[in-house]
Design an enzyme around this catalytic site. Structure first.
Site, mmCIF file in Angstrom:
data_model
loop_
_atom_site.group_PDB
_atom_site.id
_atom_site.type_symbol
_atom_site.label_atom_id
_atom_site.label_comp_id
_atom_site.label_asym_id
_atom_site.label_seq_id
_atom_site.Cartn_x
_atom_site.Cartn_y
_atom_site.Cartn_z
ATOM 1 N N GLU A 56 35.283 47.664 -3.744
ATOM 2 C CA GLU A 56 36.028 48.567 -2.869
ATOM 3 C C GLU A 56 37.025 49.431 -3.651
ATOM 4 O OE1 GLU A 56 37.046 46.730 1.126
ATOM 5 O OE2 GLU A 56 36.646 44.936 -0.067
ATOM 6 N N SER A 71 34.831 45.578 3.878
ATOM 7 C CA SER A 71 34.194 46.838 4.246
ATOM 8 C C SER A 71 32.754 46.669 4.726
ATOM 9 C CB SER A 71 34.233 47.834 3.072
ATOM 10 O OG SER A 71 35.559 48.214 2.789
ATOM 11 N N TYR A 100 33.094 54.590 7.151
ATOM 12 C CA TYR A 100 33.573 55.617 6.229
ATOM 13 C C TYR A 100 32.799 56.927 6.232
ATOM 14 C CZ TYR A 100 35.933 51.503 4.379
ATOM 15 O OH TYR A 100 36.693 50.368 4.249
ATOM 16 N N ARG A 121 45.300 43.046 9.843
ATOM 17 C CA ARG A 121 44.403 43.540 10.898
ATOM 18 C C ARG A 121 43.370 42.461 11.207
ATOM 19 N NH1 ARG A 121 41.135 47.073 8.525
ATOM 20 N NH2 ARG A 121 39.284 45.893 9.127
ATOM 21 N N ASP A 133 39.829 41.590 13.142
ATOM 22 C CA ASP A 133 38.621 42.157 13.738
ATOM 23 C C ASP A 133 38.031 41.159 14.731
ATOM 24 O OD1 ASP A 133 38.974 44.357 12.107
ATOM 25 O OD2 ASP A 133 37.642 43.583 10.543
ATOM 26 N N GLU A 165 37.309 38.118 11.592
ATOM 27 C CA GLU A 165 38.016 37.884 10.329
ATOM 28 C C GLU A 165 39.406 38.487 10.390
ATOM 29 O OE1 GLU A 165 36.967 41.004 7.079
ATOM 30 O OE2 GLU A 165 35.071 40.456 8.042
ATOM 31 N N ASN A 223 42.160 40.613 7.958
ATOM 32 C CA ASN A 223 42.321 41.435 6.756
ATOM 33 C C ASN A 223 43.797 41.488 6.385
ATOM 34 O OD1 ASN A 223 39.482 42.928 6.540
ATOM 35 N ND2 ASN A 223 40.074 42.832 8.696
ATOM 36 N N GLY A 239 43.110 49.100 5.195
ATOM 37 C CA GLY A 239 43.093 50.416 4.576
ATOM 38 C C GLY A 239 44.362 51.193 4.864
#
Length: 336
Positions: free
Chosen positions: A23, A154, A220, A259, A261, A274, A276, A280
């Site tokens: 990443e 990602s 992305y 964050r 998900d 998960e 994070n 980003g």
């Protein structure tokens, strides 16, 4: 940890970004956005790429705080956090243990199970497991299921396997990123993400993509991906997503920005995918979108990360004052 507080509101900041993970390109974008925003707010910022300058050689004695914008291995997995803790450097985000735990999907899921956080059934597979063993485990989970690397971000290396014929290709894709893979039961439903600052939720986001799931391309590259802040779902369903996300972050032990998900199934039940620990940080990333929806601009979001870290290191109640003083955010989810 070493704490230094200048009389002015100008901090000396090292933004760590890049690194050698898969990443790297995304991390460089995050780092450049953070550096630009903090410079515009009057801070002294140096970009540090661990792939070019080993952190041990960086002049951290000349900074007040390190802003971590690293993604992937050696950035989110507790490696850089452990090093900075040993060096006595104040840094943004979660500590080494929480970072290590969150970066391993299997380890974090076990913590979810222990804490009563709803998460889908899974099995862990190693690349040395034979075809027969993998098929036995696939049958145990049941089709369709997700194949994903244990430690990766990602959505790299992630596939949905709906028939046995697709298993081998999914394993090859996954094992190109990690030696361990999760077979995880598919949760049919809608995609969501909950940004958090410590225990405080930012606006919940529903993610809508025409692709099979929210994969790397949807994240992305695909302009058709939608990010919604107004929802048709019931208030109870939305509240359950927020509650599950907060409990997941608490189970892992995140600090600062994080964050979570999630998926919401067709019965209105939330399932955590998960956590994070370094989301980003481009202006188009999910967490900055949520902050902007709550009225917090990108520069102020970055400063809040700095202040949280410095307060935690010093025990003070407040660091930033005057024009830099940060506002509280609060946004109730809206129904369409």
């Amino acid at each position: 940890m070493r704490t230094k507080f200048p009389q002015s509101q100008t901090f000396r900041i090292a933004v760590l970004c890049g690194g050698d993970s898969d990443e790297r390109a995304i991390s460089l974008q995050s780092g450049r956005c953070v550096a630009e925003a903090l410079r515009e707010r009057g801070h002294e910022v140096t970009l540090v790429d661990p792939a070019a300058t080993p952190p041990e050689a960086a002049l951290f004695r000349d900074i007040d705080v390190a802003f971590l914008a690293l993604h992937g291995r050696n950035g989110e997995d507790g490696t850089i956090q452990s090093l900075l803790e040993r060096m006595g450097v104040v840094f943004t985000g979660s500590g080494a243990e929480a970072s290590r735990l969150a970066f391993s999907k299997s380890a974090s899921k076990e913590r979810f199970f222990q804490s009563g956080v709803p998460t889908a059934e899974y099995v862990l597979v190693h690349e040395s497991d034979g075809v027969r063993r993998c098929r036995e485990l696939a049958d145990r989970i049941g089709f369709p299921f997700v194949v994903k690397p244990d430690s990766q971000g990602s959505s790299l290396g992630v596939s949905i396997v709906r028939k046995a014929e697709g298993l081998q290709a999914a394993l090859e894709r996954c094992f190109s990123y990690d030696s361990f893979a999760l077979f995880e039961r598919v949760v049919e439903g809608t995609e969501w993400t909950l940004p958090l600052f410590d225990d405080e939720p930012l606006p919940l986001i529903q993610i809508v993509t025409p692709r099979e799931f929210f994969d790397f391309t949807a994240k992305y590259e695909d302009p058709a991906t939608e990010y919604r802040f107004e929802f048709a779902e019931s208030r109870a369903a939305v509240a359950s997503l927020v509650d599950a996300g907060r409990r997941a972050a608490h189970a892992v032990g995140t600090k600062g920005l994080a964050r979570v998900d999630l998926r919401l199934d067709h019965e209105g039940r939330p399932w955590v995918l998960e956590v994070n620990t370094i989301p980003g940080f481009t202006e188009h990333s999910l967490l900055p979108k949520a902050a902007a929806h709550a009225g917090i601009n990108f520069g102020e979001l970055c400063e809040r990360c700095l202040e949280r870290s410095l307060i935690a290191a010093s025990g003070r109640q407040s660091i930033l004052q005057g024009p830099h003083r940060l506002r509280a955010w609060h946004a109730e989810p809206k129904r369409a």
